[in-house]
Scaffold this motif. Structure first.
Motif, PDB file in Angstrom:
ATOM      1  N   GLU B 260       0.841  -1.196   0.000  1.00  0.00           N
ATOM      2  CA  GLU B 260       0.000   0.000   0.000  1.00  0.00           C
ATOM      3  C   GLU B 260       0.876   1.247   0.000  1.00  0.00           C
ATOM      4  OE1 GLU B 260      -4.131  -0.890   2.011  1.00  0.00           O
ATOM      5  OE2 GLU B 260      -2.577  -0.762   3.547  1.00  0.00           O
ATOM      6  N   ALA B 261       0.337   2.315  -0.558  1.00  0.00           N
ATOM      7  CA  ALA B 261       1.101   3.557  -0.633  1.00  0.00           C
ATOM      8  C   ALA B 261       1.113   4.244   0.728  1.00  0.00           C
ATOM      9  CB  ALA B 261       0.489   4.478  -1.677  1.00  0.00           C
ATOM     10  N   ARG B 270      -0.237  11.462   6.145  1.00  0.00           N
ATOM     11  CA  ARG B 270      -0.345  11.736   4.700  1.00  0.00           C
ATOM     12  C   ARG B 270       0.031  10.470   3.938  1.00  0.00           C
ATOM     13  NH1 ARG B 270      -0.465  16.555   2.498  1.00  0.00           N
ATOM     14  NH2 ARG B 270       1.050  15.971   0.899  1.00  0.00           N
ATOM     15  N   HIS B 271      -0.963   9.611   3.725  1.00  0.00           N
ATOM     16  CA  HIS B 271      -0.701   8.306   3.115  1.00  0.00           C
ATOM     17  C   HIS B 271      -1.977   7.747   2.501  1.00  0.00           C
ATOM     18  CE1 HIS B 271      -2.859   6.175   6.305  1.00  0.00           C
ATOM     19  NE2 HIS B 271      -2.333   7.053   7.128  1.00  0.00           N
ATOM     20  N   ALA B 272      -1.869   6.560   1.903  1.00  0.00           N
ATOM     21  CA  ALA B 272      -3.036   5.866   1.353  1.00  0.00           C
ATOM     22  C   ALA B 272      -3.021   4.406   1.807  1.00  0.00           C
ATOM     23  CB  ALA B 272      -3.046   5.972  -0.173  1.00  0.00           C
ATOM     24  N   ALA B 273      -2.500   4.164   3.012  1.00  0.00           N
ATOM     25  CA  ALA B 273      -2.392   2.795   3.536  1.00  0.00           C
ATOM     26  C   ALA B 273      -3.713   2.399   4.189  1.00  0.00           C
ATOM     27  CB  ALA B 273      -1.233   2.691   4.520  1.00  0.00           C
ATOM     28  N   THR B 274      -4.663   2.049   3.347  1.00  0.00           N
ATOM     29  CA  THR B 274      -6.040   1.843   3.792  1.00  0.00           C
ATOM     30  C   THR B 274      -6.183   0.672   4.756  1.00  0.00           C
ATOM     31  OG1 THR B 274      -6.698   2.633   1.614  1.00  0.00           O
ATOM     32  CG2 THR B 274      -8.360   1.530   2.921  1.00  0.00           C
ATOM     33  N   ILE B 275      -5.568  -0.451   4.407  1.00  0.00           N
ATOM     34  CA  ILE B 275      -5.693  -1.631   5.274  1.00  0.00           C
ATOM     35  C   ILE B 275      -4.773  -1.482   6.483  1.00  0.00           C
ATOM     36  CG2 ILE B 275      -5.268  -4.123   5.428  1.00  0.00           C
ATOM     37  CD1 ILE B 275      -6.230  -4.344   2.515  1.00  0.00           C
ATOM     38  N   SER B 301      -6.622  10.735   0.888  1.00  0.00           N
ATOM     39  CA  SER B 301      -5.370   9.992   0.875  1.00  0.00           C
ATOM     40  C   SER B 301      -4.282  10.813   0.201  1.00  0.00           C
ATOM     41  CB  SER B 301      -5.579   8.681   0.130  1.00  0.00           C
ATOM     42  OG  SER B 301      -6.086   8.939  -1.166  1.00  0.00           O
ATOM     43  N   HIS B 302      -3.037  10.390   0.404  1.00  0.00           N
ATOM     44  CA  HIS B 302      -1.900  11.049  -0.239  1.00  0.00           C
ATOM     45  C   HIS B 302      -0.913  10.001  -0.726  1.00  0.00           C
ATOM     46  CE1 HIS B 302      -2.901  15.143   1.035  1.00  0.00           C
ATOM     47  NE2 HIS B 302      -3.377  14.557   2.118  1.00  0.00           N
ATOM     48  N   SER B 303      -0.482  10.159  -1.969  1.00  0.00           N
ATOM     49  CA  SER B 303       0.583   9.318  -2.499  1.00  0.00           C
ATOM     50  C   SER B 303       1.178   9.998  -3.706  1.00  0.00           C
ATOM     51  CB  SER B 303       0.033   7.944  -2.907  1.00  0.00           C
ATOM     52  OG  SER B 303       1.005   7.238  -3.639  1.00  0.00           O
ATOM     53  N   ILE B 304       2.454   9.774  -3.940  1.00  0.00           N
ATOM     54  CA  ILE B 304       3.080  10.292  -5.157  1.00  0.00           C
ATOM     55  C   ILE B 304       2.503   9.606  -6.375  1.00  0.00           C
ATOM     56  CG2 ILE B 304       5.001   8.627  -5.142  1.00  0.00           C
ATOM     57  CD1 ILE B 304       6.787  10.971  -6.140  1.00  0.00           C
ATOM     58  N   SER B 305       1.929   8.413  -6.147  1.00  0.00           N
ATOM     59  CA  SER B 305       1.348   7.644  -7.236  1.00  0.00           C
ATOM     60  C   SER B 305      -0.152   7.895  -7.300  1.00  0.00           C
ATOM     61  CB  SER B 305       1.624   6.155  -6.996  1.00  0.00           C
ATOM     62  OG  SER B 305       0.546   5.401  -7.481  1.00  0.00           O
ATOM     63  N   ALA B 306      -0.594   8.569  -8.373  1.00  0.00           N
ATOM     64  CA  ALA B 306      -2.021   8.883  -8.490  1.00  0.00           C
ATOM     65  C   ALA B 306      -2.869   7.616  -8.505  1.00  0.00           C
ATOM     66  CB  ALA B 306      -2.266   9.695  -9.751  1.00  0.00           C
ATOM     67  N   GLY B 307      -2.326   6.533  -9.059  1.00  0.00           N
ATOM     68  CA  GLY B 307      -3.109   5.306  -9.170  1.00  0.00           C
ATOM     69  C   GLY B 307      -3.329   4.594  -7.843  1.00  0.00           C
ATOM     70  N   ARG B 329       1.493  -4.311   3.340  1.00  0.00           N
ATOM     71  CA  ARG B 329       2.603  -3.577   3.926  1.00  0.00           C
ATOM     72  C   ARG B 329       2.657  -2.167   3.356  1.00  0.00           C
ATOM     73  NH1 ARG B 329       7.869  -7.424   3.925  1.00  0.00           N
ATOM     74  NH2 ARG B 329       7.100  -9.020   5.376  1.00  0.00           N
ATOM     75  N   PRO B 330       3.103  -1.219   4.161  1.00  0.00           N
ATOM     76  CA  PRO B 330       3.227   0.151   3.659  1.00  0.00           C
ATOM     77  C   PRO B 330       4.554   0.371   2.933  1.00  0.00           C
ATOM     78  CG  PRO B 330       3.731   0.095   6.005  1.00  0.00           C
ATOM     79  CD  PRO B 330       3.409  -1.320   5.601  1.00  0.00           C
ATOM     80  N   VAL B 331       4.495   1.129   1.841  1.00  0.00           N
ATOM     81  CA  VAL B 331       5.709   1.521   1.109  1.00  0.00           C
ATOM     82  C   VAL B 331       5.625   3.033   0.892  1.00  0.00           C
ATOM     83  CG1 VAL B 331       6.949   1.365  -1.081  1.00  0.00           C
ATOM     84  CG2 VAL B 331       5.982  -0.714  -0.049  1.00  0.00           C
ATOM     85  N   THR B 332       6.623   3.753   1.360  1.00  0.00           N
ATOM     86  CA  THR B 332       6.577   5.218   1.252  1.00  0.00           C
ATOM     87  C   THR B 332       6.910   5.685  -0.163  1.00  0.00           C
ATOM     88  OG1 THR B 332       8.903   5.483   1.810  1.00  0.00           O
ATOM     89  CG2 THR B 332       7.345   5.472   3.660  1.00  0.00           C
ATOM     90  N   ASP B 333       6.599   6.959  -0.415  1.00  0.00           N
ATOM     91  CA  ASP B 333       6.968   7.580  -1.691  1.00  0.00           C
ATOM     92  C   ASP B 333       8.463   7.397  -1.950  1.00  0.00           C
ATOM     93  OD1 ASP B 333       4.404   8.535  -1.892  1.00  0.00           O
ATOM     94  OD2 ASP B 333       4.909  10.650  -1.540  1.00  0.00           O
ATOM     95  N   ALA B 334       9.271   7.654  -0.926  1.00  0.00           N
ATOM     96  CA  ALA B 334      10.729   7.612  -1.090  1.00  0.00           C
ATOM     97  C   ALA B 334      11.203   6.197  -1.432  1.00  0.00           C
ATOM     98  CB  ALA B 334      11.417   8.114   0.179  1.00  0.00           C
ATOM     99  N   GLU B 335      10.648   5.199  -0.742  1.00  0.00           N
ATOM    100  CA  GLU B 335      11.024   3.807  -1.039  1.00  0.00           C
ATOM    101  C   GLU B 335      10.614   3.417  -2.458  1.00  0.00           C
ATOM    102  OE1 GLU B 335      10.598   1.762   3.398  1.00  0.00           O
ATOM    103  OE2 GLU B 335       8.790   2.217   2.260  1.00  0.00           O
TER     104      GLU B 335
END
Lengths: 272, 419
Positions: B260-261, B270-275, B301-307, B329-335
């Protein structure tokens, strides 16, 4: 069980040879106190039943006017607790006061807890635009335990089977959505509404109120000729949207429109 | 016991259902009935298979990426190359099936929501191919960020309507598409873009995307004669993830990992880690995990990835998470951006930023497994490379500081079209 005051109010209107006037106003627009003042003014001006809208971030069944009002209400900090306070202050007028709400805020609050607090505030029940009886087991159980109205919707696309199902699950009245669409004023209420009311009655409904698209006294009269109640929402909300922020003038416009609609539901019997 | 992969909805455990206005129920019933019949219909199956083969270019290959895998503990990493599909992502698998379904139910118009524009472009593509009228709803904010994709959709003949309600992003585009559908349901089919929303969409989209995992399972079996140890995919709404997971759901020894983003980091809000950071509720017609405040209002939600920038998730993922069959699992914009850079530089494959979240998840997982004692040469990860990165060049160039100031000047209008 004491039974539905909403149903009793519709029956009393019917005894006067007219339809009931049901008004919708979102809590928190222009602010919480302003929305309470508007709803109380609506009752003084002739509304029989009040639906207070619980503002929601994703109101999928609402058109632009109600969306704008809900968004402003949320931006202004309106909370679920404010809605319950509004119910208390509006129910004091004696008019049956229901909450019209999308399901998630109720689910989040706790369905049974919401029912408990709604009863304590003097509320009559819920209208649930995105909750069909098939999914409403938890709410139906809570409503029955707390003697609350369950107003479900039917639509022109509803099958006979679904009209039966929805009618059987409803208490207070059945809400007939006049057209396939979202809330908002329309030039005409639509030819499918009358047929839908007849079909819903045939499915066993004792009281059917029509909403979506009613904004004028003439439309109210037309709907009143075949329905037990006429529901008006966004047309009223629009009277509250004023760029000059003059609340007294807004309330005066609201009263005038309610007056026109109240005449409409009385004129309707002449058509009948 | 019922196999996981046969779950048909409307419920996945406690999740799913149809939390929509009554006006839509007849249309959802029609769609469910039509799909039930169609999905086993030999003519339909042959038509869809021909489209996959002759139009999309399926089967998409699997590619082993050893230079990239050195950064993942040296395990073996295979990519399922949905990026090589026509239109550049897995989205085409879904829209071709739904366009055929639209024809089957006798409708002449399709509508769809889109965030970054990938599903909008795919839907507009299918509409052009099938001669259907097409309207795409896109948050006004997103039409500015993705001006090039707006132009693509219009070139394909679609009408693109910028949505100005709410937060003016994907979730509001979905609301607006549902409003259109209620009013025009007699002529119009809603081509939902992900495995979320009310029944039958989660099952329907899953059925149309499961080809990803079915192909990959067979390709891996041919190539290395065994199942992978883990399957990794990014999860926004979750259609590519459920698409690659489904073929492996009943193989208990295969770990399923959804990435998840996490945006700026889950702890920042500031994320999109819904689960990972949300809670169960109802959004867009289904009971599922979502990002919500204490009053049940949806949180943006917030993510560098619009999708992946979506505050909900498909109900089947919520179920798989709740029963522990899949991990999220969460994955950040930077990762994600680091993984984007790595794959591009080590393998010459530029992933979509969405897919880069899965790549980042694979890097972490590979290292974890090796640290726990796994033999790298005997450890196999299958990663869904759900889309290609052409659309993300501008974002990546900005992230890595590769754009000189004069070239970057048009970025606010999304006008510096370098692709």
């Amino acid at each position: 069980m004491t039974g539905s005051r909403t149903a009793a109010t519709i029956d009393a209107a019917r005894a006067e040879g007219r339809a009931a006037l049901v008004v919708y106003l979102p809590v928190g627009y222009p602010d919480v106190d302003g929305s309470i003042a508007a709803a109380r003014a609506a009752v003084e001006a002739g509304a029989d039943i009040v639906e207070l809208g619980l503002p929601y971030s994703d109101p999928g069944m609402d058109g632009a006017v109600n969306q704008e009002a809900m968004q402003a209400a949320l931006a202004g900090g309106t909370r679920t607790a404010d809605v319950l306070r509004a119910v208390r202050e509006v129910a004091e007028t004696g008019a049956p006061t229901l909450v019209m709400t999308y399901y998630n805020p109720v689910l989040r609050y706790g369905v049974d807890r919401f029912a408990t607090d709604l009863v304590a505030a003097g509320g009559a029940g819920l209208i649930t635009p995105d909750l069909i009886p098939d999914e409403a087991g938890e709410w139906i159980a809570a409503a029955d335990a707390h003697d609350l109205d369950k107003v479900f919707l039917v639509a022109p696309s509803s099958t006979t089977e679904r009209l039966h199902l929805t009618t059987a699950a409803s208490r207070g009245f059945v809400y007939a959505a006049s057209t396939m669409g979202v809330t908002g004023a329309r030039a005409s209420v639509g030819p499918r509404a009358e047929a839908l009311v007849a079909a819903t009655r045939a499915a066993g409904a004792e009281r059917v109120c029509v909403g979506l698209g009613v904004s004028t006294g003439a439309q109210a009269a037309e709907v009143a000729s075949y329905a037990d109640g006429v529901i008006v929402g966004s047309a009223l909300v629009r009277t509250l949207i004023r760029s000059d922020g003059d609340r007294d003038a807004a309330l005066e416009d609201l009263r005038l429109l309610i007056g026109e609609l109240a005449e409409g539901v009385r004129a309707g019997r002449l058509v009948r | 016991m019922t196999d996981f992969r046969d779950a048909v909805g409307p419920y996945f455990g406690d999740f799913g259902g149809r939390f929509v206005p009554e006006a839509l129920i007849a249309a959802l019933d029609d769609l469910a009935t039509a799909w039930d019949k169609l999905k086993d219909d030999p003519t339909f199956i042959e038509r869809l298979a021909a489209l996959h083969r002759d139009y999309t270019g399926r089967p998409s290959p699997i590619t082993e990426v050893p230079r990239f895998a050195e950064h993942a503990g040296g395990v073996r990493v295979f990519l399922k190359r949905e990026d090589l599909n026509h239109t550049g992502s897995h989205k085409i698998n879904n829209v071709l099936g739904q366009a055929l379904l639209t024809q089957q139910v006798g409708k002449t118009r399709v509508i769809a929501e889109t965030g970054a524009g990938q599903h909008g472009v795919a839907t507009a593509t299918a509409a052009a191919l099938f001669g259907l009228d097409c309207t795409i709803y896109m948050g006004e904010e997103d039409t500015r960020r993705q001006a090039l994709n707006v132009a693509r959709m219009r070139l394909l003949g679609a009408e693109v309507i910028p949505v100005t309600a709410g937060s003016r992003t994907l979730k509001d585009a979905i609301n607006e598409a549902f409003r259109d559908w209620v009013a025009n349901v007699e002529t119009t089919n809603y081509v939902f873009g992900t495995a979320a929303g009310p029944h039958p969409f989660p099952a329907l989209v899953r059925d149309l995307q499961k080809i990803i995992g079915e192909e990959a399972r067979e390709q891996l079996s041919t190539r290395i004669g065994r199942l992978p140890d883990a399957v990794v995919a990014c999860v926004g709404g979750g259609s590519n993830a459920i698409g690659i997971f489904t073929a492996f759901l009943d193989d208990a020894e295969v770990r399923l990992i959804g990435c998840e983003a996490a945006g700026d980091g889950v702890e920042t809000g500031r994320h999109a880690a819904t689960i990972g950071a949300g809670s169960p509720g109802v959004l867009h017609g289904a009971k599922t995990y979502l990002l919500q405040d204490e009053d049940g209002q949806t949180i943006e939600s917030h993510s560098i990835s619009a999708g992946l920038d979506y505050p909900g998730v498909g109900p089947e993922h919520s179920w798989l998470a709740s029963i522990g069959r899949a991990e999220y699992r969460p994955v950040t914009d930077a990762e994600a951006m680091e993984a984007f850079r790595l794959l591009t530089r080590t393998e010459g494959i530029m992933p979509a930023i969405e897919s880069a979240h899965a790549l980042a998840g694979a890097i972490t997982l590979g290292r974890e497994l090796v640290a726990a004692g796994a033999d790298p040469a005997e450890t196999v990860l299958l990663v869904s490379l759900s889309g290609r990165g052409d659309k993300d060049v501008e974002t990546a160039a900005e992230w890595f500081g590769l754009v000189d100031s004069s070239a970057a000047s048009g970025e606010d209008e999304g006008g510096s079209t370098t692709a």
